[in-house]
Design a protein around this motif. Structure first.
Motif, mmCIF file in Angstrom:
data_model
loop_
_atom_site.group_PDB
_atom_site.id
_atom_site.type_symbol
_atom_site.label_atom_id
_atom_site.label_comp_id
_atom_site.label_asym_id
_atom_site.label_seq_id
_atom_site.Cartn_x
_atom_site.Cartn_y
_atom_site.Cartn_z
ATOM 1 N N SER A 65 62.434 -5.033 8.717
ATOM 2 C CA SER A 65 63.839 -4.740 8.417
ATOM 3 C C SER A 65 64.092 -5.137 6.973
ATOM 4 C CB SER A 65 64.772 -5.510 9.367
ATOM 5 O OG SER A 65 64.546 -6.896 9.281
ATOM 6 N N ASP A 66 65.154 -4.617 6.375
ATOM 7 C CA ASP A 66 65.470 -4.940 4.989
ATOM 8 C C ASP A 66 65.720 -6.444 4.844
ATOM 9 O OD1 ASP A 66 65.315 -2.246 4.505
ATOM 10 O OD2 ASP A 66 67.489 -1.926 4.451
ATOM 11 N N LEU A 67 65.279 -7.003 3.736
ATOM 12 C CA LEU A 67 65.486 -8.424 3.461
ATOM 13 C C LEU A 67 65.801 -8.583 1.981
ATOM 14 C CD1 LEU A 67 65.393 -11.394 4.404
ATOM 15 C CD2 LEU A 67 62.951 -11.388 3.838
ATOM 16 N N LYS A 68 67.038 -9.028 1.718
ATOM 17 C CA LYS A 68 67.501 -9.164 0.337
ATOM 18 C C LYS A 68 67.270 -7.843 -0.404
ATOM 19 C CE LYS A 68 67.026 -14.187 0.230
ATOM 20 N NZ LYS A 68 68.472 -14.448 0.131
ATOM 21 N N GLN A 69 66.516 -7.874 -1.535
ATOM 22 C CA GLN A 69 66.310 -6.637 -2.299
ATOM 23 C C GLN A 69 65.106 -5.831 -1.820
ATOM 24 O OE1 GLN A 69 65.635 -9.717 -3.301
ATOM 25 N NE2 GLN A 69 64.188 -9.807 -5.029
ATOM 26 N N PHE A 70 64.430 -6.301 -0.769
ATOM 27 C CA PHE A 70 63.203 -5.653 -0.318
ATOM 28 C C PHE A 70 63.462 -4.720 0.875
ATOM 29 C CE2 PHE A 70 62.091 -9.970 -1.856
ATOM 30 C CZ PHE A 70 61.413 -9.594 -3.011
ATOM 31 N N LYS A 71 62.908 -3.520 0.802
ATOM 32 C CA LYS A 71 63.081 -2.536 1.865
ATOM 33 C C LYS A 71 62.131 -2.817 3.025
ATOM 34 C CE LYS A 71 62.203 1.157 -0.557
ATOM 35 N NZ LYS A 71 62.043 2.601 -0.906
ATOM 36 N N LYS A 72 62.540 -2.422 4.224
ATOM 37 C CA LYS A 72 61.637 -2.525 5.366
ATOM 38 C C LYS A 72 60.357 -1.744 5.070
ATOM 39 C CE LYS A 72 64.461 -0.565 8.363
ATOM 40 N NZ LYS A 72 64.971 0.017 9.633
ATOM 41 N N GLY A 73 59.233 -2.286 5.516
ATOM 42 C CA GLY A 73 57.951 -1.678 5.205
ATOM 43 C C GLY A 73 57.288 -2.266 3.976
ATOM 44 N N SER A 74 57.997 -3.162 3.264
ATOM 45 C CA SER A 74 57.431 -3.802 2.076
ATOM 46 C C SER A 74 56.463 -4.910 2.477
ATOM 47 C CB SER A 74 58.537 -4.410 1.204
ATOM 48 O OG SER A 74 59.394 -3.414 0.686
#
Length: 707
Positions: A305-314
């Motif tokens: 899932s998205d976390l701060k500025q990072f997209k899910k899948g990162s």
């Protein structure tokens, strides 16, 4: 880099009409007359399977095609020039091998130099046939786990008949013997990992209450050499409703790290780091972030899932010293890999000095090398290998920068390569190339998209002869999975090529939602109450194939196993008018009771909890066992499973067969007595299984001219 992976379901495949209305046709547990078929080895249930097997075998062995298909399949499966799959271990190549003489198999190793030759010199470590004979046991190989950095000790995992449940025994790789008075864990769905040479973590069946509802260890203990298992001390404990708990050590070139995980569900868990004093620190990451090992003193996580500025899948990296800062530690996260619209990460592995990423780029597999150049500086470089197929990292080791890579596609046999991540040019040495098993001349691969009911474009591959006439008469096999974020990607299948494609058959591989082709969102779109959408995706592809006149319902078949067995079962029950053949293998089918059978409770993140009234209503829209009825005409389906499958209960297939028989539907059933969720335990069983599959498919879908 080694880290636990809990992929409990393994992947194993439709015309131009609108979907029929979905209606509830529930069968409650109280009304279910076939619960006795859930008694796995009950005499009555086994006799049921035996009787069905006889009818099936008698039928197909009378087909003139059976013997010729069996001959072709046998030649491929037992070919003496098969290329052994290998793994890197301390500079050597390890392989598990089966053939006519070694039915159960031998575990062996060779040097890289020897492996490259026409006749490698193999050093046999363990002969499973000899061991089974000596111990009067039906042993099936389930792998090994070596202790770095010396790689002199390992745990051998042995299964009775192919079950997930294993006996684990310590083995000395230098003397090639089981260690006298070494670590041994009795049969269960065990966890046994190395802490050091004289200490292990063990999760097993300690008695009532020690296993989760999913059938996995709820308690992990630390066990010291020379002491009884009863003296081991608890170091990790979860709740009965958790999926599992496990503990392990990450062995890296710099230092070793001890971790404990409480797996709350299939996609959620809590991780702790344990220091030398035994103090545990919870790692401040979201519960749905997937731990992916330690590299250069950084903890790696794949975000779901998205976390701060990072997209899910990162893929993100947390400096190890920041884990003690609580949630504030998330401010220190560094981006290693970010997904794009078409490019996604599957997993990361490491050599001594580099990260090797296995990614999908518009479904196809690509290799990316990552160099760490200091704080928050991760440099990516694509490693070229092959063009329009699968280039994957097959094996790495932390003692060097060597790694093994494999390239393959639908029409190209796999080739094994040796690479060195230190090489700035990323060149490879070809180790082995598999021989061609069928004539691919004049064949090609095409890609199309079907539009699902909600407007989503669903891609799929079509493999066929270039001369294919689009007249709706082509025998076509549609294969799919659509679950657990597992992607369906091109691969070379010699048997399918020889006995299907060469004879004029068409093979279709679907990229349904639920898989991992396009990252977490592609999977999450069909979880729980949205599960029905994956069946709509499958139906859309079937309709698209018919609209393009590649095939027609009379010549269209579908195949899938495990979660793909549910896909197959639900699709043909919802739209029986689209198919004339159904291969439903090791399937989930009774979705009102799946969570009560074997590992089923661990999959509620995927399918939902049938005890929840809203989820029950959603499940009843597609659950094959509940929806099948006497008034509907279905294709003559073929259900296949294994008695020893202790992951997806054989009762699913048995009950579906019994119910459809009682309703008057013609069908076939075959239950292999061994094999577990892998279906077969040796090459002879694989030959029979494959021969039954393709005899059935040609009988149902083929024109006489194809045969």
């Amino acid at each position: 880099m080694k880290f636990p992976k809990w992929f409990l379901l393994m992947p194993l495949m439709l015309g131009a009409c609108k979907s029929k209305p979905l209606q509830n046709n529930a069968t409650s547990e109280v009304e279910d007359p076939y619960l006795w078929l859930e008694e796995v080895e009950g005499p009555k249930a086994l006799q049921f399977a035996k009787d069905e097997n006889k009818k099936t075998l008698d039928h197909f062995k009378k087909d003139p095609l059976f013997k010729s298909l069996e001959k072709d399949i046998r030649k491929i499966v037992l070919a003496k020039d098969r290329v052994p799959d290998v793994k890197l271990r301390n500079g050597e190549l390890y392989n598990f091998w089966q053939d006519e003489k070694h039915v159960r198999g031998v575990w062996r190793k060779a040097t890289v130099a020897s492996y490259k030759t026409g006749s490698p010199k193999w050093d046999v470590i363990l002969d499973l046939d000899a061991l089974a004979k000596k111990e009067n046991e039906n042993w099936v190989w389930k792998g090994s786990s070596e202790l770095p950095p010396k790689y002199e000790r390992t745990f051998i995992h042995l299964s009775r008949g192919g079950k997930d449940a294993t006996v684990i025994r310590e083995f000395n790789l230098k003397t090639k013997e089981f260690v006298k008075d070494g670590f041994v864990v009795p049969e269960a769905k065990n966890l046994l990992t190395w802490k050091d040479e004289n200490t292990v973590f063990v999760g097993t069946d300690y008695g009532p209450g020690s296993m989760t509802d999913s059938g996995y260890a709820r308690i992990v203990k630390v066990w010291k050499r020379g002491t009884p298992l009863s003296a081991a001390q608890v170091v990790n404990e979860g709740q009965k409703t958790d999926m599992s708990v496990y503990s392990w050590v990450e062995f890296t070139p710099e230092k070793n790290y001890t971790f404990h995980t409480r797996r709350l569900s299939f996609y959620e868990g809590i991780d702790w780091y344990e220091d030398a004093s035994g103090k545990k620190t919870q790692i401040p990451m979201p519960q749905d972030a997937q731990f992916n090992g330690v590299f250069k003193d950084h903890l790696l996580y794949i975000l779901r899932s998205d976390l701060k500025q990072f997209k899910k899948g990162s893929l993100v990296a947390m400096p190890f010293d920041k884990i003690f800062d609580g949630e504030k530690a998330q401010d220190s996260l560094q981006l290693v890999f970010a997904p794009t619209e078409k490019k996604f990460l599957q997993w990361a592995s490491s050599t001594k000095s580099y990260l090797m990423l296995s990614t999908t780029d518009n479904v196809l597999a690509k290799i990316v090398k990552v160099t760490y150049q200091g704080p928050n500086k991760w440099i990516q470089q694509e490693v070229s290998l092959g063009q329009n197929g699968m280039a994957v990292v097959a094996s790495t080791e932390d003692t060097s920068d060597n790694y093994l890579a494999v390239y393959t596609d639908f029409l190209t046999p796999s080739s094994n390569f040796l690479g060195n991540a230190e090489d700035s040019k990323n060149e490879f040495t070809l180790l082995k190339k598999s021989p061609e098993r069928f004539n691919a001349h004049g064949m090609h691969t095409e890609r199309f998209e079907a539009t699902s009911k909600d407007g989503t474009k669903i891609p799929y591959f079509v493999v066929s002869k270039e001369s294919l006439k689009k007249d709706g008469k082509n025998p076509t096999l549609l294969y799919g999975y659509g679950g657990f974020e597992i992607p369906m990607q091109p691969s070379y299948n010699g048997v399918l090529g020889k006995v299907w494609l060469e004879k004029g058959g068409v093979y279709v591989l679907s990229n349904l939602r639920g898989g991992g082709e396009f990252g977490p969102a592609w999977h999450q779109a069909v979880q729980k109450e949205n599960r029905y959408k994956v069946f709509e995706d499958n139906i859309a592809i079937a309709e698209d194939l018919i609209a393009r006149k590649i095939t027609s319902p009379q010549h269209l078949g579908i195949r899938g196993g495990s979660n793909g067995g549910l896909l197959t079962g639900a699709t043909f029950v919802l739209r029986p008018d689209l198919f004339n053949a159904v291969l439903c293998q090791v399937p989930l089918l009774d979705m009102l009771r799946y969570h009560k059978l074997l590992a089923g409770a661990s999959w509620m993140d995927e399918y939902g909890n049938p005890e929840d009234p809203k989820m029950r209503e959603a499940i009843l829209k597609y659950s094959p066992y509940q929806k099948v009825d006497a008034k509907t005409k279905y294709p003559e389906a073929f259900f296949m499973t294994s008695t020893k499958d202790d992951r997806v209960h054989p009762g699913h297939a048995r009950k579906m067969v019994a119910k459809m028989r009682a309703q008057g539907h013609p069908l076939f059933y075959y239950e292999n007595t061994e094999g577990g969720h892998a279906r077969t335990a040796n090459l002879e069983q694989s030959i029979l299984w494959n021969t039954l599959e393709f005899t059935y498919l040609w009988e149902k879908l083929g024109n006489k001219s194809n045969q």
